[in-house]
Design an enzyme around this catalytic site. Structure first.
Site, PDB file in Angstrom:
ATOM      1  CG  HIS A 414      26.648 -20.945  75.300  1.00 55.04           C
ATOM      2  ND1 HIS A 414      26.776 -20.313  76.518  1.00 55.04           N
ATOM      3  CD2 HIS A 414      26.164 -22.177  75.579  1.00 55.04           C
ATOM      4  CE1 HIS A 414      26.396 -21.124  77.488  1.00 55.04           C
ATOM      5  NE2 HIS A 414      26.011 -22.265  76.942  1.00 55.04           N
ATOM      6  CG  ASP A 418      26.168 -17.159  80.600  1.00 56.89           C
ATOM      7  OD1 ASP A 418      26.931 -17.546  79.697  1.00 56.89           O
ATOM      8  OD2 ASP A 418      26.525 -16.417  81.540  1.00 56.89           O
TER       9      ASP A 418
END
Length: 441
Positions: A414, A418
């Site tokens: 992450h 995204d």
């Protein structure tokens, strides 16, 4: 002046913690030149060739063929500049951690005679935190890793049998002691006479050097580090594979009409998934990246690691520039690398430099869906599940259709990818699978 050279002395050149001498390609007395291979070493990851760095002669082979569990820093051979210096090392045996500047050379303090080094109380006491134990510590030689392992488990070095060079305790000695102590403690509950539980029958299978590396170094260290430090999240999508399978079968029948076995076709279908992943990375390059504390590095090359399971453990050879290669070329490279992995002959260039990894448990094992652990420093890994027939609603009432669907899961870092970017990559991958004609290069 007698001179020796260190470039071929130590196994640390292999970038490994331990290694085995597979075979020597040179013998004592041979003249050697830069670039010539002296021996092959089976390291934690692969079989590596040890090359000579300078002109000279191989004076002494310290570790013979078949020597196992050689620690980093141990002397394996000695080279000299002049041929007449070879005889000076005929009876040489290395001291622990010392460089062989000369056979009789040993580090010593100010006293002129080496035999008297241990007698003064002040010299060894200055090097230890416990003066009372100084004499025994001086006589117990152990590698730093073995000492730490023994300290962590509260095991005195004096109780461990040494099998290393010159009576030195190595990591394997400590592990064997701990294992034997564990067997003694676990065996005690089964001794009471009133117990009616029969003893278990078992066989202990020794770890190969590669499996040790996969267990402790790769699988444990790298993947534990990945799960502890990388914020994983997972995206799963189902994609119809009927058109792709039909397309691959049609291409394959044209190219090899006499080789239509199911196993071969399954392999070709897997290669098309690799090609689809490579083209999706070119379309969504944010997923072809890695994280550093200073920046996100986005790669121009699409190099895909492929997980290959063998008897020696798990390997991840790499197909380089996969986005620029056709289906047949990718298939040939994967087959070649998989064979090298099974033969334990992969070289560092065969598995280093990957930017993305694909793991397939669907085709060979029938796993429907799974989540893979990211292979650092990469930012994503694709887990491919099996294809299965599913019933879905048709266009009209009481109408149903049947099609083959496959589940794939993208594990993402992450910090780099995204959620919307990961979803965009899966959309591109799904598009290539469902319209395979778009993958033609």
């Amino acid at each position: 002046m007698l001179k020796t050279r260190p470039p071929v002395e130590r196994i640390s050149k292999c970038r490994a913690t331990t290694g085995n001498i597979a075979r020597w390609l040179k013998k004592e007395g041979d003249k050697v030149a830069p670039g010539e291979v002296l021996c092959e070493v089976e390291t934690d990851k692969a079989t590596v060739e040890m090359e000579c760095m300078e002109d000279g002669y191989l004076a002494k082979i310290v570790k013979e063929e078949g020597a196992k569990a050689i620690q980093v820093g141990e002397v394996i051979a000695i080279t000299v500049e002049e041929e007449e210096d070879i005889q000076k090392f005929k009876d040489y045996t290395p001291s622990s951690g010392a460089s062989p500047a000369a056979p009789e050379a040993k580090p010593a303090p100010s006293p002129p005679k080496e035999e008297k080094v241990e007698k003064p109380a002040s010299a060894p006491e200055a090097k230890t935190s416990k003066p009372s134990s100084a004499p025994s510590e001086d006589r117990t030689f152990a590698s730093p890793l073995a000492k730490k392992l023994a300290e962590d488990n509260n095991v005195p070095l004096s109780s461990i049998k040494a099998t290393g060079p010159e009576g030195r305790i190595v990591k394997a000695d400590v592990e064997e002691f701990l294992a034997s102590r564990g067997k003694e403690t676990t065996a005690k509950p089964s001794k009471p006479t009133d117990s009616k539980v029969p003893a278990l029958d078992y066989v202990d299978i020794p770890h190969t050097q590669i499996r040790k590396a996969n267990t402790y170094t790769v699988t444990a260290s790298r993947l534990a580090f990945s799960k502890q430090t990388i914020p994983h999240y997972y995206l799963t999508v189902d994609t119809c594979v009927d058109k792709m399978m039909g397309y691959i079968v049609l291409l394959f029948l044209k190219a090899k009409p006499n080789q239509t076995s199911v196993s071969v076709l399954h392999c070709e279908i897997f290669y098309s998934k690799l090609q689809a992943a490579a083209l999706a990375l070119r379309k969504v390059p944010q997923c072809n990246s890695s994280w550093t504390d200073e920046y996100i590095r986005q790669f121009s090359n699409v190099n895909i690691n492929v997980a290959v399971q063998t008897e020696n453990g798990l390997y991840v050879p790499v197909v380089k520039d996969a986005d620029k290669k056709g289906l047949s070329t990718i298939g040939e490279e994967v087959r070649f690398l998989a064979q090298k992995a099974k033969e334990n002959s992969l070289k560092p260039e065969d598995y280093e430099g990957g930017t993305f990894t694909v793991s397939n448990l669907g085709g060979p094992f029938g796993i429907k869906q799974f989540c893979a652990v990211i292979n650092p420093p990469q930012a994503a890994i694709l887990a491919i599940g099996s294809a299965e027939k599913r019933v879905f609603a048709g266009g009209g009432p009481d109408q149903f259709n049947v099609a083959s669907y496959m589940s794939v899961t993208l594990s993402c870092d992450h910090r780099v990818i995204d959620g919307a970017i990961g979803a965009e990559w899966l959309k591109a991958f799904k598009g290539y699978i469902e319209t395979p004609e778009s993958m033609l290069l």
